[in-house]
Motif scaffolding. Structure first.
Motif, PDB file in Angstrom:
ATOM      1  N   SER A 208       0.829  -1.204   0.000  1.00 43.05           N
ATOM      2  CA  SER A 208       0.000   0.000   0.000  1.00 43.05           C
ATOM      3  C   SER A 208       0.862   1.251   0.000  1.00 43.05           C
ATOM      4  N   PHE A 211       2.035   3.623  -3.417  1.00 40.55           N
ATOM      5  CA  PHE A 211       1.346   4.754  -4.037  1.00 40.55           C
ATOM      6  C   PHE A 211       1.024   5.822  -2.996  1.00 40.55           C
ATOM      7  N   VAL A 220       0.999   2.933 -14.806  1.00 44.10           N
ATOM      8  CA  VAL A 220       1.360   1.899 -13.835  1.00 44.10           C
ATOM      9  C   VAL A 220       1.054   0.557 -14.490  1.00 44.10           C
ATOM     10  N   LEU A 231      -5.804  -5.224  -4.390  1.00 45.81           N
ATOM     11  CA  LEU A 231      -5.337  -4.000  -5.015  1.00 45.81           C
ATOM     12  C   LEU A 231      -5.434  -2.901  -3.957  1.00 45.81           C
ATOM     13  N   LEU A 235      -3.885   3.228  -4.499  1.00 50.46           N
ATOM     14  CA  LEU A 235      -3.834   3.459  -5.941  1.00 50.46           C
ATOM     15  C   LEU A 235      -4.782   4.596  -6.323  1.00 50.46           C
ATOM     16  N   LEU A 241      -2.981   9.345 -12.903  1.00 50.98           N
ATOM     17  CA  LEU A 241      -2.897   8.105 -13.680  1.00 50.98           C
ATOM     18  C   LEU A 241      -3.753   8.167 -14.940  1.00 50.98           C
ATOM     19  N   VAL A 244      -3.670   1.928 -16.342  1.00 51.16           N
ATOM     20  CA  VAL A 244      -3.443   1.034 -15.208  1.00 51.16           C
ATOM     21  C   VAL A 244      -3.602  -0.399 -15.692  1.00 51.16           C
TER      22      VAL A 244
END
Length: 958
Positions: A208, A211, A220, A231, A235, A241, A244
């Protein structure tokens, strides 16, 4: 007469060439080391001046090499560790040389000014060296498509200026490194835009901590690894972003709800995992154009209403089984079912009205009822594939796009022949059209360009890791890409006539592959400079594809075998041979006479000049000794032989380093081990000084002094070859680094051996020698733990005219440096005595001379109380000394007394090294030891001119 003038002009031009060479000598030596390792070098790599002679791929600023760009040059071999000598190098691109193999040398971490390290599509293997994190200015790090193994070096987290990080398509394994205390990690790369790690073997959970909201990531990409666990919700904090990819892993758990925060993401790949829970509501991802969620274990649900809010959606890819564009009958890859993921109910008619929708692929769900596409669907819609569902009715209104309802109830009636009930046939895919070219008009090895010219194009494969269009036969993306390529080539003035794209296809990793051919302008092939510029445009990501269609990409250049300059060289060579054969008989004798006379005169002149400037000019290097210099036992080693002995000075042979350079372990043909000390740029002496040093050391022969076996003085190198001493240094043993435990008896034996070696240098060597850098790391231990004094780089011989002292520039190592020498600049043998006294205190304390701001001499002097046991030094002494006995180590107090006498402020109060030897012998005899029996630092190097009045080097504040 004309021939005479021609010969003289030729000779004069050669002289001018030699005298006007601009390339720095060290840089030239480094490039020559590369040429020794590589095959298929560019033909222009000749001459002694790479900067002035325009070597292909070499760019210089002044006399220094600042760039090496040699992509697609068909190089064969390994990357020499001597690359580190190019201290001004800013760019290194060796991409697409697939036969460039071997490990990446750890010395690459010495290129402190390197900004771009680009090694795409080579054959490098082994672990990525941790020294890669020692490149403070690095912006591009592209190591993708090689054979690297091992873990991702956490030191990459130190690269605070990094923009592009690509390590995809290797064999990297282990966890994703993040920072922990003093250990760096990828989470520290807050300004990096690209994380490309797909197609490796990375495992473990996604930290974790990887990010944060401070990051500026755009891409990413961790697809096709072995990552597990959930996940991380962090993120969703990286709102910059755009792409992904975590598909083809083993991720579990529910998707984090804050994915909705990623409003700029346009490509999201999460297929082929073990994700569970309800389908995520992605309403907030308003830029999303490509969505892959197949092959997970989501809870069955009705057709998601939130999909209709994704107005940018282009591809809805959510079949139960993973399948790669089955509509076009391409390669299929049926992945195992991961659970009962089933979309239920009807597909709403309004869903087909999304303005950018091109493909809907919802195979093998439980969609039912009547399929109603309506009349307001987007005009970009190209395929609706709902095979293997439960659709019972469909009213075909003659739609001009492809509809597939095979294995639905609506198609299970006997004799059903509607087109939507048949598997689609393969469509012709895109290829750049030609202008009615006549087939067979080119030679068999040439290719016809779209403009009907015959040429040898530069070819390769564009691999797109993201894309925003569905139908591979759609011409719009390819036309846009062709136009972008040509505009780029013209803007950058590259010699390109036209380009051709062909055979779009997808592989099992959901990458889009596209063959590219680039045709030369004004010739039938490219020269090496042209290929280098073209390949660099792709390897350095200078070319940017149209963003509306294509995402991140990588280019794999094919081997190019038709270099124009190679062909011209061969042709010119052939022509020259014919001309020479025709006229050679007429002028041969005259030219031979003139050339012979001129060569003889030049040889005599060169010998005179060389004799005046090169102290080795008159010395026969084949002899073990000669008149000049006077050597005893040492010999001259050719540089090429030393490279063989050290495996080209590989990191595996590196056994030590310092301000002078590095020491390598070498193996002679006789299997004898040697230590090879190679000076680095900035630490080398003049030729006369180097000759004086080897002449001096060749006459030093004592069992407690490391023997000089030889030297090398070629190609701008200064290398010394010593006997190999197996057990490292005294400093390594005291610190525990070597794993050798020294009890009190062994420490006395080591101290005695080192003292005898120094006494020999002071009293028996001819001329006497002051070592000037006595310290624990310069006292080596052989296989029987006998001490040998080493490293004479700062040594000073004492001539008859210098009896008593010599005034000289202060040199030595802080912590060991004689304060009186420091203050007066007057060097005597007693300066070595002071340094040896500090070593004696190290022996009893196992502490560095200066540690945490505390000076060992002052600490011992302050703590000493001769009226108490062990002089009240228990808190300072090394506890290992007393591990083998319950009593006080015999002679320790006397040993400390002797050490403190050696470090007296005034040199006149210190003993000589001969007296030190006798006193240590007495201490050993009192302790019941035979002194003649065989035995089984943070301190910085000091070198300063000391202008003005110097302060005491070990004042109250260090």
């Amino acid at each position: 007469m004309g021939s005479t003038i021609w010969v003289l002009l030729l000779a004069f031009s050669v002289q001018i060439y030699i005298t006007t060479a601009t390339t720095d000598g060290r840089d030239y030596a480094a490039l020559r080391s590369l040429t020794d390792e590589w095959q298929n070098l560019p033909p222009s790599w000749t001459g002694a001046d790479p900067c002035g002679d325009s070597w292909v791929g070499i760019e210089c600023t002044g006399s220094r090499v600042t760039s090496i760009t040699l992509p697609n040059m068909n190089l064969v071999g390994e990357l020499s560790g001597d690359i580190a000598m190019l201290s001004e190098l800013q760019q290194l691109d060796l991409s697409f040389n697939r036969e460039l193999t071997g490990p990446l040398p750890g010395s690459i971490g010495n290129l402190k000014k390197l900004k771009n390290l680009i090694l795409v599509g080579c054959g490098f293997i082994g672990q990525i060296p941790y020294t890669i994190g020692s490149l403070p200015q690095l912006r591009f790090l592209s190591l993708n498509t090689n054979g690297f193994t091992g873990h991702i070096p956490p030191t990459i987290g130190n690269l605070s200026n990094l923009y592009w990080l690509d390590m995809a398509d290797n064999q990297l394994e282990g966890p994703i490194p993040v920072s922990n205390g003093s250990t760096p990690g990828l989470d520290l790369l807050i300004h990096t835009k690209h994380f490309h790690f797909g197609k490796n073997k990375l495992s473990g959970t996604i930290p974790s901590k990887l990010f944060s909201s401070d990051m500026e990531l755009i891409h990413v990409l961790f697809e096709s690894n072995k990552l597990s666990g959930p996940l991380p919700s962090t993120l969703g904090l990286v709102q910059t972003l755009e792409v992904v990819r975590f598909d083809n892993n083993s991720l579990t758990g529910s998707l984090p709800l804050n994915l909705n925060n990623l409003t700029n993401v346009h490509e999201l790949f999460l297929s082929n995992n073990k994700l569970s829970g309800p389908l995520p509501d992605l309403t907030g991802m308003t830029s999303l154009s490509t969505l892959h969620l197949s092959n997970n274990t989501f809870i069955p649900s009705d057709f998601p209403s939130w999909l209709e809010s994704l107005t940018s959606l282009t591809i809805m890819y959510f079949p139960l089984y993973h399948q790669i564009f089955r509509a076009f009958d391409l390669v299929q890859d049926h992945a195992p079912m991961m659970g009962s993921i089933k979309l239920q109910g009807q597909v709403p008619t309004t869903f087909f009205e999304l303005p950018h929708l091109q493909a809907v692929e919802l195979e093998s769900n439980q969609l039912n009822g009547t399929l109603v596409i309506g009349t307001s669907f987007t005009n970009q819609l190209q395929v609706v594939d709902l095979r293997n569902n439960k659709i019972s009715e469909f009213n075909d209104a003659g739609y001009n796009f492809e509809i597939v309802l095979v294995d639905n109830p609506v198609c299970m009636e006997t004799g059903k022949t509607d087109k939507y009930c048949q598997l689609p046939s393969r469509k012709s895919l895109y290829s750049t059209p030609q202008k009615n070219c006549v087939s067979g008009s080119c030679r068999s090895s040439q290719i016809t360009s779209p403009t009907c010219t015959c040429a040898y194009p530069y070819t390769g494969t564009l691999l797109f890791r993201g894309y925003t269009f569905a139908e591979l036969g759609n011409t719009a993306p390819y036309l846009s890409l062709e136009q972008a390529l040509m505009k780029f080539f013209q803007t950058h003035q590259l010699p390109v006539e036209t380009v051709s794209l062909s055979d779009p296809r997808k592989d099992q990793f959901q990458y889009l592959l596209l063959d590219l051919s680039v045709f030369p302008y004004g010739a039938d092939s490219f020269n090496r400079s042209g290929i280098s510029m073209l390949a660099f445009a792709f390897s350095n990501q200078t070319f940017k594809p149209p963003k509306e269609f294509f995402g991140p990409y990588v280019f794999n250049g094919d081997k190019y075998e038709h270099f124009l300059d190679d062909a011209r060289k061969l042709k010119n060579s052939s022509t020259a041979i014919k001309i020479g054969a025709g006229v050679g008989a007429l002028v041969f004798f005259l030219l031979l006479m003139l050339a012979g006379i001129y060569a003889y005169r030049q040889k005599m002149r060169a010998e005179r000049a060389n004799k005046n400037s090169n102290p080795f000019a008159s010395w026969d290097s084949k002899k073990s000794f000669g008149d000049s210099p006077q050597l005893k036992g040492a010999r001259c080693f050719p540089f090429d032989e030393l490279k063989k002995y050290t495996n080209n000075f590989s990191d595996a042979c590196d056994i030590g380093s310092g301000g002078y350079g590095k020491v390598y372990r070498g193996t002679l043909p006789t299997r004898e081990l040697v230590a090879i000390k190679r000076a680095q740029q900035g630490s080398m002496q003049g030729g006369l000084e180097f000759k004086t040093e080897i002449e001096l050391l060749s006459r030093v022969h004592h069992k407690n002094v490391v023997s000089l076996l030889g030297f090398c003085f070629e190609r701008g190198e200064q290398i010394l070859i010593y006997e190999y001493v197996a057990n490292g240094s005294l400093g390594d043993s005291l610190s525990g680094k070597s794993g050798i435990r020294l009890d009190w008896a062994r420490r006395l034996k080591v101290a005695l051996g080192a003292a005898r070696g120094l006494a020999y240098l002071h009293e028996l060597a001819n001329p006497p020698i002051i070592h000037r850098d006595v310290k624990s790391t310069n006292i080596l231990l052989d296989e029987r733990l006998n001490a040998k004094v080493a490293d004479f780089g700062l040594s000073k011989p004492m001539g008859d005219s210098e009896k008593g002292h010599v005034t000289t520039q202060v040199k030595g190592t802080m912590g060991y440096l004689d304060p009186e020498y420091y203050m007066t600049q007057q060097l005597t043998e007693k300066s070595d005595v002071y340094s040896f006294g500090v070593v004696m205190l190290e022996i009893v304390t196992a502490r560095k001379p200066i540690e945490h701001g505390k000076y060992i001499v002052r600490e011992v002097a302050t703590s000493m109380d001769k009226s108490t046991s062990l002089y009240n030094l228990q808190e300072i002494l090394d506890p290992i000394i007393g591990l083998d006995t319950d009593t006080i180590p015999h002679g320790l107090e006397n040993f400390v007394d002797l050490a403190m006498r050696c470090v007296e402020e005034a040199r006149t109060d210190r003993p000589t090294m001969g007296e030190v030897v006798k006193e240590i012998e007495n201490i050993m005899q009192v302790a019941g030891l035979n002194p003649n029996a065989e035995s089984a630092s943070s301190s910085a190097t000091y070198e300063d001119a000391n202008k003005g009045t110097p302060h005491h080097p070990y004042g109250s504040k260090i």
